[in-house]
Design a protein around this motif. Sequence first.
Motif, mmCIF file in Angstrom:
data_model
loop_
_atom_site.group_PDB
_atom_site.id
_atom_site.type_symbol
_atom_site.label_atom_id
_atom_site.label_comp_id
_atom_site.label_asym_id
_atom_site.label_seq_id
_atom_site.Cartn_x
_atom_site.Cartn_y
_atom_site.Cartn_z
ATOM 1 N N ASN A 84 69.171 -26.696 6.053
ATOM 2 C CA ASN A 84 68.198 -27.112 7.068
ATOM 3 C C ASN A 84 68.789 -27.638 8.360
ATOM 4 O OD1 ASN A 84 65.831 -26.583 5.477
ATOM 5 N ND2 ASN A 84 66.282 -28.419 4.284
ATOM 6 N N ASN A 85 70.096 -27.935 8.404
ATOM 7 C CA ASN A 85 70.587 -28.664 9.585
ATOM 8 C C ASN A 85 70.478 -27.858 10.871
ATOM 9 O OD1 ASN A 85 73.087 -27.131 9.936
ATOM 10 N ND2 ASN A 85 73.901 -28.283 8.192
ATOM 11 N N GLY A 86 70.500 -26.521 10.773
ATOM 12 C CA GLY A 86 70.352 -25.723 11.983
ATOM 13 C C GLY A 86 69.024 -25.932 12.688
ATOM 14 N N GLU A 87 68.002 -26.343 11.915
ATOM 15 C CA GLU A 87 66.675 -26.599 12.487
ATOM 16 C C GLU A 87 66.650 -27.859 13.351
ATOM 17 O OE1 GLU A 87 63.718 -25.015 12.051
ATOM 18 O OE2 GLU A 87 64.377 -23.425 10.692
ATOM 19 N N TRP A 88 67.706 -28.686 13.254
ATOM 20 C CA TRP A 88 67.651 -30.007 13.871
ATOM 21 C C TRP A 88 68.630 -30.179 15.024
ATOM 22 C CZ3 TRP A 88 63.680 -33.059 12.811
ATOM 23 C CH2 TRP A 88 62.903 -32.696 11.704
ATOM 24 N N ILE A 89 69.234 -29.079 15.478
ATOM 25 C CA ILE A 89 70.142 -29.161 16.622
ATOM 26 C C ILE A 89 69.371 -29.511 17.896
ATOM 27 C CG2 ILE A 89 71.850 -27.929 17.991
ATOM 28 C CD1 ILE A 89 72.683 -28.491 15.118
ATOM 29 N N ALA A 90 68.255 -28.817 18.140
ATOM 30 C CA ALA A 90 67.467 -29.081 19.348
ATOM 31 C C ALA A 90 66.897 -30.502 19.359
ATOM 32 C CB ALA A 90 66.350 -28.044 19.491
ATOM 33 N N PRO A 91 66.293 -31.012 18.245
ATOM 34 C CA PRO A 91 65.855 -32.409 18.252
ATOM 35 C C PRO A 91 67.008 -33.393 18.468
ATOM 36 C CG PRO A 91 64.770 -31.220 16.478
ATOM 37 C CD PRO A 91 65.805 -30.295 17.046
ATOM 38 N N PHE A 92 68.198 -33.064 17.952
ATOM 39 C CA PHE A 92 69.358 -33.918 18.180
ATOM 40 C C PHE A 92 69.655 -34.013 19.679
ATOM 41 C CE2 PHE A 92 73.742 -35.103 18.578
ATOM 42 C CZ PHE A 92 74.012 -35.928 17.489
ATOM 43 N N ASP A 93 69.647 -32.869 20.355
ATOM 44 C CA ASP A 93 69.921 -32.861 21.793
ATOM 45 C C ASP A 93 68.825 -33.596 22.552
ATOM 46 O OD1 ASP A 93 71.620 -32.053 23.956
ATOM 47 O OD2 ASP A 93 70.108 -30.560 24.499
ATOM 48 N N GLU A 94 67.560 -33.441 22.095
ATOM 49 C CA GLU A 94 66.454 -34.159 22.738
ATOM 50 C C GLU A 94 66.613 -35.670 22.567
ATOM 51 O OE1 GLU A 94 61.574 -34.607 22.360
ATOM 52 O OE2 GLU A 94 62.613 -32.965 21.315
ATOM 53 N N ALA A 95 66.991 -36.095 21.368
ATOM 54 C CA ALA A 95 67.194 -37.524 21.120
ATOM 55 C C ALA A 95 68.340 -38.061 21.948
ATOM 56 C CB ALA A 95 67.457 -37.757 19.635
ATOM 57 N N ARG A 96 69.385 -37.254 22.133
ATOM 58 C CA ARG A 96 70.541 -37.682 22.933
ATOM 59 C C ARG A 96 70.151 -37.978 24.370
ATOM 60 N NH1 ARG A 96 73.704 -35.110 26.498
ATOM 61 N NH2 ARG A 96 72.588 -33.153 26.158
ATOM 62 N N ARG A 97 69.182 -37.247 24.903
ATOM 63 C CA ARG A 97 68.794 -37.392 26.300
ATOM 64 C C ARG A 97 67.818 -38.554 26.534
ATOM 65 N NH1 ARG A 97 69.972 -32.626 29.170
ATOM 66 N NH2 ARG A 97 70.755 -30.948 27.824
ATOM 67 N N ALA A 98 67.285 -39.123 25.471
ATOM 68 C CA ALA A 98 66.323 -40.220 25.599
ATOM 69 C C ALA A 98 67.042 -41.509 26.005
ATOM 70 C CB ALA A 98 65.590 -40.429 24.287
ATOM 71 N N PRO A 99 66.329 -42.489 26.582
ATOM 72 C CA PRO A 99 66.946 -43.786 26.878
ATOM 73 C C PRO A 99 67.557 -44.389 25.618
ATOM 74 C CG PRO A 99 64.796 -43.613 27.931
ATOM 75 C CD PRO A 99 64.929 -42.414 27.029
ATOM 76 N N ARG A 100 68.761 -44.858 25.704
ATOM 77 C CA ARG A 100 69.522 -45.433 24.586
ATOM 78 C C ARG A 100 69.739 -44.417 23.460
ATOM 79 N NH1 ARG A 100 66.689 -50.200 22.225
ATOM 80 N NH2 ARG A 100 64.811 -48.999 22.686
ATOM 81 N N GLY A 101 69.547 -43.140 23.775
ATOM 82 C CA GLY A 101 69.659 -42.119 22.742
ATOM 83 C C GLY A 101 71.048 -42.002 22.160
ATOM 84 N N ILE A 102 72.058 -42.111 23.002
ATOM 85 C CA ILE A 102 73.433 -41.999 22.529
ATOM 86 C C ILE A 102 73.743 -43.091 21.508
ATOM 87 C CG2 ILE A 102 75.835 -42.275 23.234
ATOM 88 C CD1 ILE A 102 74.837 -39.563 23.899
ATOM 89 N N ASP A 103 73.338 -44.320 21.795
ATOM 90 C CA ASP A 103 73.607 -45.415 20.871
ATOM 91 C C ASP A 103 72.842 -45.251 19.565
ATOM 92 O OD1 ASP A 103 75.264 -46.581 22.728
ATOM 93 O OD2 ASP A 103 73.705 -47.863 23.576
#
Length: 344
Positions: A213-232
Amino acid sequence: MIQTSCDGAQLAVLEYVTNKPHDALFKATFEDLEHATGLLRDVLPAAVSSVIVWDSITLKDGSFVDPELAERHTDLLFSVRLDTGGEALLYLLLEHQSSSEPDMPLRMLVYEVRIWERFRKEQPEAPLAAIIPVVLSHDRSGWSAPRSFDEMLDPRVLAIPELAALVPRFSLLVDDLAQQSNAHLKARTMSAFVKLVLWALRDGRHADRFQDNNGEWIAPFDEARRAPRGIDALAQLIRYFALVTEPIPFDAFCAKIVKQLSATKEIDMTMTWFEHHTEKARVEGRAEGRAEGRAEVLRKLLVLKFGALAPDDEGRIAAATPDLLDRYLERVLTAPTLAAVLAE
């Protein structure tokens, strides 16, 4: 601009005892009121959610978990106002055992009574606040335990209406992650990071599901990274995967993330941060896994040689450094007593 450091609260969560990775991820995520609101609004019935003033949500102080259950559960309690006036308490409990808990309604009843006792001390004249028990389950096989207190009672009692009316009756709201597909999780009305946490709790411990399933979650990962405090926030998620996920599928997932990041404009800073935290989490997770494994071997050897361990001895083993665990193991075969093994 991407933030590259955690605040004090986040650092405290990252230092949470790492043999409780599910608790650590859960608390790091849902102590954040925005994340908790997203989960609760999605789980509660629409008619209930519609009468809650969501911007009034507050995290309540104190734990109501029995000391003997502290190793197994994490509880979060929130208060909210209703647009009809008054206060309702939302009680959110994470169930993260490998099998469903058959006594959960009874346990929730104990928690509710303790909450009401505390409420009564604080507000002796007020009507008791309503409590809505919510269980977030990621049992791989799905939640199979009772969802209502009725299911724990003798059906012969409930068959008599006049008698059934005299006993406690309530139901749990169970958010059963095992029954939810990737599409269903991604469609939920919450932030990308919270969706990733739910996926991590559902699949992180299971190499086959994680790999499938992890391939399904690459785009949400990138979206979360771009959110405020997403990197942390993602640092906590990476640490969780490093602690609970098998190395091969974890490394493959990391490679997919790096490939995705290489297509963005923030290549240098983001990829440097990601690779640093991935390697740091991997090294720490493996070191902690080795220490936990040594501790378990030590316990088994001590029980075989000396019998059941006292709580103080269990505590000494749990608190031991890797070097101290090695010294204990070296003494097991020759030491005449348990005290001699665990001597400082």
